[in-house]
Scaffold this motif. Structure first.
Motif, PDB file in Angstrom:
ATOM      1  N   ASN A  38       0.817  -1.209   0.000  1.00  0.00           N
ATOM      2  CA  ASN A  38       0.000   0.000   0.000  1.00  0.00           C
ATOM      3  C   ASN A  38       0.854   1.263   0.000  1.00  0.00           C
ATOM      4  O   ASN A  38       0.502   2.270  -0.622  1.00  0.00           O
ATOM      5  CB  ASN A  38      -0.942   0.008   1.204  1.00  0.00           C
ATOM      6  N   GLY A  39       2.004   1.166   0.673  1.00  0.00           N
ATOM      7  CA  GLY A  39       2.907   2.318   0.698  1.00  0.00           C
ATOM      8  C   GLY A  39       3.417   2.645  -0.704  1.00  0.00           C
ATOM      9  O   GLY A  39       3.410   3.799  -1.134  1.00  0.00           O
ATOM     10  N   ILE A  40       3.847   1.594  -1.393  1.00  0.00           N
ATOM     11  CA  ILE A  40       4.343   1.819  -2.761  1.00  0.00           C
ATOM     12  C   ILE A  40       3.232   2.352  -3.653  1.00  0.00           C
ATOM     13  O   ILE A  40       3.399   3.342  -4.388  1.00  0.00           O
ATOM     14  CB  ILE A  40       4.926   0.509  -3.342  1.00  0.00           C
ATOM     15  N   TYR A  41       2.068   1.754  -3.584  1.00  0.00           N
ATOM     16  CA  TYR A  41       0.914   2.212  -4.367  1.00  0.00           C
ATOM     17  C   TYR A  41       0.601   3.676  -4.101  1.00  0.00           C
ATOM     18  O   TYR A  41       0.490   4.494  -5.011  1.00  0.00           O
ATOM     19  CB  TYR A  41      -0.325   1.372  -4.025  1.00  0.00           C
ATOM     20  N   GLY A  42       0.497   3.957  -2.809  1.00  0.00           N
ATOM     21  CA  GLY A  42       0.105   5.328  -2.422  1.00  0.00           C
ATOM     22  C   GLY A  42       1.123   6.340  -2.905  1.00  0.00           C
ATOM     23  O   GLY A  42       0.768   7.349  -3.521  1.00  0.00           O
ATOM     24  N   THR A  43       2.399   6.041  -2.678  1.00  0.00           N
ATOM     25  CA  THR A  43       3.438   7.000  -3.058  1.00  0.00           C
ATOM     26  C   THR A  43       3.482   7.200  -4.563  1.00  0.00           C
ATOM     27  O   THR A  43       3.458   8.334  -5.065  1.00  0.00           O
ATOM     28  CB  THR A  43       4.820   6.492  -2.580  1.00  0.00           C
ATOM     29  N   LEU A  44       3.541   6.068  -5.271  1.00  0.00           N
ATOM     30  CA  LEU A  44       3.671   6.185  -6.730  1.00  0.00           C
ATOM     31  C   LEU A  44       2.448   6.849  -7.345  1.00  0.00           C
ATOM     32  O   LEU A  44       2.562   7.659  -8.270  1.00  0.00           O
ATOM     33  CB  LEU A  44       3.885   4.805  -7.357  1.00  0.00           C
ATOM     34  N   ALA A  67       0.524   9.050  -5.897  1.00  0.00           N
ATOM     35  CA  ALA A  67       0.563  10.473  -5.553  1.00  0.00           C
ATOM     36  C   ALA A  67       1.565  11.217  -6.430  1.00  0.00           C
ATOM     37  O   ALA A  67       1.332  12.356  -6.837  1.00  0.00           O
ATOM     38  CB  ALA A  67       0.917  10.653  -4.082  1.00  0.00           C
ATOM     39  N   VAL A  68       2.694  10.557  -6.725  1.00  0.00           N
ATOM     40  CA  VAL A  68       3.700  11.219  -7.584  1.00  0.00           C
ATOM     41  C   VAL A  68       3.253  11.187  -9.050  1.00  0.00           C
ATOM     42  O   VAL A  68       3.437  12.155  -9.790  1.00  0.00           O
ATOM     43  CB  VAL A  68       5.076  10.533  -7.421  1.00  0.00           C
ATOM     44  N   SER A  69       2.638  10.074  -9.445  1.00  0.00           N
ATOM     45  CA  SER A  69       2.316   9.910 -10.870  1.00  0.00           C
ATOM     46  C   SER A  69       1.218  10.861 -11.339  1.00  0.00           C
ATOM     47  O   SER A  69       1.237  11.303 -12.487  1.00  0.00           O
ATOM     48  CB  SER A  69       1.869   8.471 -11.139  1.00  0.00           C
ATOM     49  N   VAL A  70       0.260  11.178 -10.467  1.00  0.00           N
ATOM     50  CA  VAL A  70      -0.838  12.045 -10.911  1.00  0.00           C
ATOM     51  C   VAL A  70      -0.320  13.394 -11.420  1.00  0.00           C
ATOM     52  O   VAL A  70      -0.635  13.791 -12.538  1.00  0.00           O
ATOM     53  CB  VAL A  70      -1.902  12.212  -9.794  1.00  0.00           C
ATOM     54  N   PRO A  71       0.535  14.119 -10.643  1.00  0.00           N
ATOM     55  CA  PRO A  71       1.051  15.384 -11.206  1.00  0.00           C
ATOM     56  C   PRO A  71       1.943  15.166 -12.438  1.00  0.00           C
ATOM     57  O   PRO A  71       1.937  16.000 -13.357  1.00  0.00           O
ATOM     58  CB  PRO A  71       1.857  15.996 -10.057  1.00  0.00           C
ATOM     59  N   VAL A  72       2.692  14.053 -12.453  1.00  0.00           N
ATOM     60  CA  VAL A  72       3.545  13.803 -13.632  1.00  0.00           C
ATOM     61  C   VAL A  72       2.664  13.627 -14.872  1.00  0.00           C
ATOM     62  O   VAL A  72       2.941  14.182 -15.944  1.00  0.00           O
ATOM     63  CB  VAL A  72       4.441  12.565 -13.422  1.00  0.00           C
ATOM     64  N   ILE A  73       1.580  12.845 -14.703  1.00  0.00           N
ATOM     65  CA  ILE A  73       0.681  12.639 -15.856  1.00  0.00           C
ATOM     66  C   ILE A  73       0.022  13.959 -16.266  1.00  0.00           C
ATOM     67  O   ILE A  73      -0.096  14.268 -17.457  1.00  0.00           O
ATOM     68  CB  ILE A  73      -0.376  11.572 -15.512  1.00  0.00           C
ATOM     69  N   ALA A  74      -0.346  14.771 -15.258  1.00  0.00           N
ATOM     70  CA  ALA A  74      -0.939  16.074 -15.580  1.00  0.00           C
ATOM     71  C   ALA A  74       0.051  16.908 -16.392  1.00  0.00           C
ATOM     72  O   ALA A  74      -0.300  17.514 -17.418  1.00  0.00           O
ATOM     73  CB  ALA A  74      -1.341  16.799 -14.303  1.00  0.00           C
ATOM     74  N   ALA A  75       1.315  16.896 -15.953  1.00  0.00           N
ATOM     75  CA  ALA A  75       2.343  17.657 -16.679  1.00  0.00           C
ATOM     76  C   ALA A  75       2.511  17.103 -18.089  1.00  0.00           C
ATOM     77  O   ALA A  75       2.653  17.865 -19.058  1.00  0.00           O
ATOM     78  CB  ALA A  75       3.667  17.574 -15.919  1.00  0.00           C
ATOM     79  N   LEU A  76       2.470  15.765 -18.191  1.00  0.00           N
ATOM     80  CA  LEU A  76       2.614  15.146 -19.509  1.00  0.00           C
ATOM     81  C   LEU A  76       1.470  15.571 -20.434  1.00  0.00           C
ATOM     82  O   LEU A  76       1.696  15.906 -21.603  1.00  0.00           O
ATOM     83  CB  LEU A  76       2.643  13.624 -19.353  1.00  0.00           C
ATOM     84  N   THR A  87      -8.119   7.111 -12.290  1.00  0.00           N
ATOM     85  CA  THR A  87      -8.159   5.828 -11.555  1.00  0.00           C
ATOM     86  C   THR A  87      -7.132   5.830 -10.428  1.00  0.00           C
ATOM     87  O   THR A  87      -7.385   5.295  -9.351  1.00  0.00           O
ATOM     88  CB  THR A  87      -7.859   4.617 -12.475  1.00  0.00           C
ATOM     89  N   LEU A  88      -5.973   6.449 -10.672  1.00  0.00           N
ATOM     90  CA  LEU A  88      -4.978   6.528  -9.597  1.00  0.00           C
ATOM     91  C   LEU A  88      -5.537   7.301  -8.420  1.00  0.00           C
ATOM     92  O   LEU A  88      -5.379   6.925  -7.267  1.00  0.00           O
ATOM     93  CB  LEU A  88      -3.696   7.193 -10.109  1.00  0.00           C
ATOM     94  N   VAL A 116     -14.891   4.462 -13.425  1.00  0.00           N
ATOM     95  CA  VAL A 116     -13.705   5.164 -13.917  1.00  0.00           C
ATOM     96  C   VAL A 116     -12.795   4.180 -14.660  1.00  0.00           C
ATOM     97  O   VAL A 116     -12.301   4.459 -15.758  1.00  0.00           O
ATOM     98  CB  VAL A 116     -12.939   5.833 -12.751  1.00  0.00           C
ATOM     99  N   TRP A 117     -12.620   2.995 -14.041  1.00  0.00           N
ATOM    100  CA  TRP A 117     -11.708   2.035 -14.652  1.00  0.00           C
ATOM    101  C   TRP A 117     -12.215   1.575 -16.027  1.00  0.00           C
ATOM    102  O   TRP A 117     -11.473   1.532 -17.003  1.00  0.00           O
ATOM    103  CB  TRP A 117     -11.525   0.816 -13.735  1.00  0.00           C
ATOM    104  N   TYR A 118     -13.530   1.274 -16.103  1.00  0.00           N
ATOM    105  CA  TYR A 118     -14.073   0.841 -17.405  1.00  0.00           C
ATOM    106  C   TYR A 118     -14.015   1.958 -18.445  1.00  0.00           C
ATOM    107  O   TYR A 118     -13.723   1.721 -19.617  1.00  0.00           O
ATOM    108  CB  TYR A 118     -15.505   0.305 -17.243  1.00  0.00           C
TER     109      TYR A 118
END
Lengths: 117, 501
Positions: free
Chosen positions: B175-181, B183-192, B228-229, B244-246
């Motif tokens: 859960n720690g890895i999921y939560g961290t990644l 949280a980091v991935s959402v802004p990265v994807i937004a920037a992308l 989904t994240l 959301v997932w579908y």
């Protein structure tokens, strides 16, 4: 009888030959003109009895000039001439007020006298 | 480049296609046959749709542009999508492998979107996005699988009861890895997404036409994936997560079709290009036709004008002299007896006048078409022109034998008209004429040392330009500066111009 003649033609060589021919035939050539404008002035100044008038003038049509000159009651008698045939000139000659038409090589004092009288 | 059906790459692509079909069938059977509640038949169908459409489109793109990475990447998206669906299997090892591949399709998709359409990443930022995608895609799933025991996950509702890859059961690490990644991935994807939008807006109209569908589908997929994240980060909210997932999966499935739509639009725009090209060629042809019509009309007018001038010249010249002669001869005949001396003088005068008339007629006839040109050719005719010219004309011509008639005439009249202009307008002391054959063409040049300032639009020369153009040649009048004028004609000695083949 019309004796005093004005010659209107733009070719000096022809005017000279015509003058010799007419003078030899008893006419008095009172003047020469080489275009329509000077022809009008010469008619007004010299008041000739007859005008030998070339059909093609550099500044206008001799036939039209003949109509214009003969509108006046005291106009001179006019003989049109051209190196072209009368056929080439079409029907314009009729009713233009001229006494008659001669091709240039038919020109002779008796022919002019006959047309003018 | 079209590949032969038997080339190695074609064989490899065919093998990949077969592998795709087999794997798709396998995954379909696994997913449809599993009793995982989260894997209804809808999911099995979706899996095939996404997997096969990516693989099929990717193979097509690969075959079409062999050195472009787009095709291979799409194939990778398709296979990895089917791979991660194996997580729904009820065979533990298969399910674990599928679980490990969970985020690979998104990593490949990010790579695909970055390098579309050229196939290459440009700049550090693009490489960062790609690198981050693979890192997160592998790390977020491949590491947790080592610490994840389905039995100890209260949210897990599947039928797999064991994880063969498990090292230690530690749901907190997972859960720690999921939560961290996440949280980091959402802004990265937004920037992308922002980066891709700006790049797409900077492209030109033609690029946009072919790429817009792909940008929309890819961008929407990224957006929904980020959603989904976010839902994973928050607490469970009934079937909201599933919706959301579908949605993300459906949009993901449209990406290959968006790619194909872009290709189709490119084809259509290529058809537009061909149509525009046709319009341009039509316009050029029309312009050429107009030019030909104008030049033909000018040639006819020039012919008319030449005849009128000829009539005028005959009437004013020789005819007047002959008429006068007729009168004078008649008068001389009348005087012959009375005044023989005067008659003799008149005959002398008439004789001289007759000579002048004859000379005028000769000059006129030469102007219509010089006998020397038809009898003895261009060189002799030009030499005779030079001899009659009132200024010295130097001739440099080496023309053994005769040239085609129309070419000789055109060249002759170019020289004649040019010399006439030299005499009339240039004030030149001398002129030079050069004529030579060169490589199937006749080159004519007339040069003077006068005041210059002639131009090709002058009536005599423009008539000649048309005459030369009628033989597909060119007439050029140059004012080289420093005095003088150069008239050049360049006439092809072709069969159509009367040349022997």
């Amino acid at each position: 009888v019309s004796r005093r003649i004005l010659i209107v033609d733009d070719h000096p060589a022809f005017r000279a030959s015509a003058r010799r021919m007419l003078e030899a035939g008893g006419f008095e050539v009172v003047g020469e003109a080489d275009d329509a404008a000077s022809a009008r002035r010469a008619v007004a100044e010299l008041a000739p009895d007859g005008v030998l008038l070339d059909v093609q003038l550099p500044d206008g049509d001799g036939i039209a000039l003949a109509s214009e000159l003969t509108e006046n009651g005291s106009a001179p008698a006019i003989v049109l001439c051209s190196s072209r045939d009368a056929d080439e000139l079409g029907t314009a000659l009729d009713g233009c007020g001229a006494r008659g038409f001669l091709t240039k090589d038919e020109l002779s004092a008796p022919a002019v006298r006959r047309l003018l009288s | 480049v079209t590949l032969a059906p038997t080339s190695p790459l074609r064989r490899a692509l065919t093998a990949l296609a077969i592998a795709g079909v087999l794997m798709g069938t396998f995954v379909f059977v696994v997913v449809a046959g599993s009793d995982v509640p989260a894997a209804p038949p809808l999911e099995a169908v979706l899996t095939l749709m996404v997997g096969w459409s990516f693989i099929g489109t990717g193979l097509y793109a690969w075959d079409r542009r062999q050195s472009n990475l787009i095709g291979p990447l799409m194939v990778c998206v398709g296979f990895s999508w089917m791979l991660q669906e194996l997580a729904n299997s009820d065979i533990p090892l298969v399910a674990a492998l599928g679980f490990a591949a969970d985020s690979l399709p998104v990593a490949f998709l990010v790579h695909l979107l970055i390098v579309f359409p050229g196939g290459r990443a440009r700049g550090r930022l693009e490489r960062f996005f790609i690198g981050y995608g693979y890192f997160a895609g592998v790390f977020v799933a491949a590491v947790p699988i080592l610490f994840y025991n389905p039995l100890s996950d209260p949210d897990y509702s599947g039928s797999v009861s064991s994880n063969p890859l498990l090292i230690t059961d530690n749901l907190d690490v997972v859960n720690g890895i999921y939560g961290t990644l996440s949280a980091v991935s959402v802004p990265v994807i937004a920037a992308l997404i922002i980066y891709l939008v700006r790049r797409a807006r900077a492209s030109d109209a033609a690029e946009r036409r072919s790429q817009t569908p792909f940008w929309w589908a890819g961008g929407a997929t990224l957006f929904l994936f980020a959603a989904t994240l976010l839902t994973n980060l928050g607490p469970e909210q009934g079937n909201y997560d599933d919706v959301v997932w579908y949605s993300a999966t459906f949009v993901f499935a449209t990406v290959p079709f968006a790619f194909l739509l872009g290709l189709l639009r490119t084809r259509l725009s290529e058809a537009d290009v061909v149509a525009e090209e046709n319009v341009r060629l039509d316009a050029e042809l029309q312009a050429r036709l107009n030019e030909l019509r104008d030049s033909r009309a000018r040639i006819v007018q020039a012919g008319d004008a030449a005849r009128r001038k000829l009539e005028r010249d005959l009437h004013d010249g020789a005819q007047q002299r002959l008429v006068g002669l007729a009168l004078d001869l008649r008068l001389a005949r009348e005087k012959l007896e009375d005044d023989p001396e005067a008659a003799g003088a008149m005959l002398d005068e008439a004789s001289a006048e007759l000579s002048r008339a004859t000379e005028e007629l000769r000059e006129l006839a030469r102007g219509i078409h010089p006998a020397v040109l038809s009898d003895r050719g261009l060189q002799a005719a030009v030499e005779s022109l030079a001899k009659r010219a009132p200024l010295p004309v130097q001739i440099d011509a080496r023309l053994p034998g005769r040239l085609p008639g129309p070419v000789e005439s055109a060249a002759y009249f170019v020289v004649s008209e040019a010399l006439t202009n030299v005499v009339r307008h240039s004030g030149a002391d001398r002129a030079a004429v050069g004529i030579r054959r060169d490589n199937g063409r006749l080159l004519v040049e007339v040069r003077d040392d006068g005041s210059g300032g002639a131009n090709a639009a002058g009536s005599g020369l423009s008539g000649l330009a048309d005459r030369v153009a009628a033989l597909d040649g060119r007439l050029q009048v140059d004012d080289p500066g420093g005095g003088g004028t150069v008239v050049r004609a360049d006439i092809p000695l072709r069969e159509e111009n009367g040349a022997r083949p």
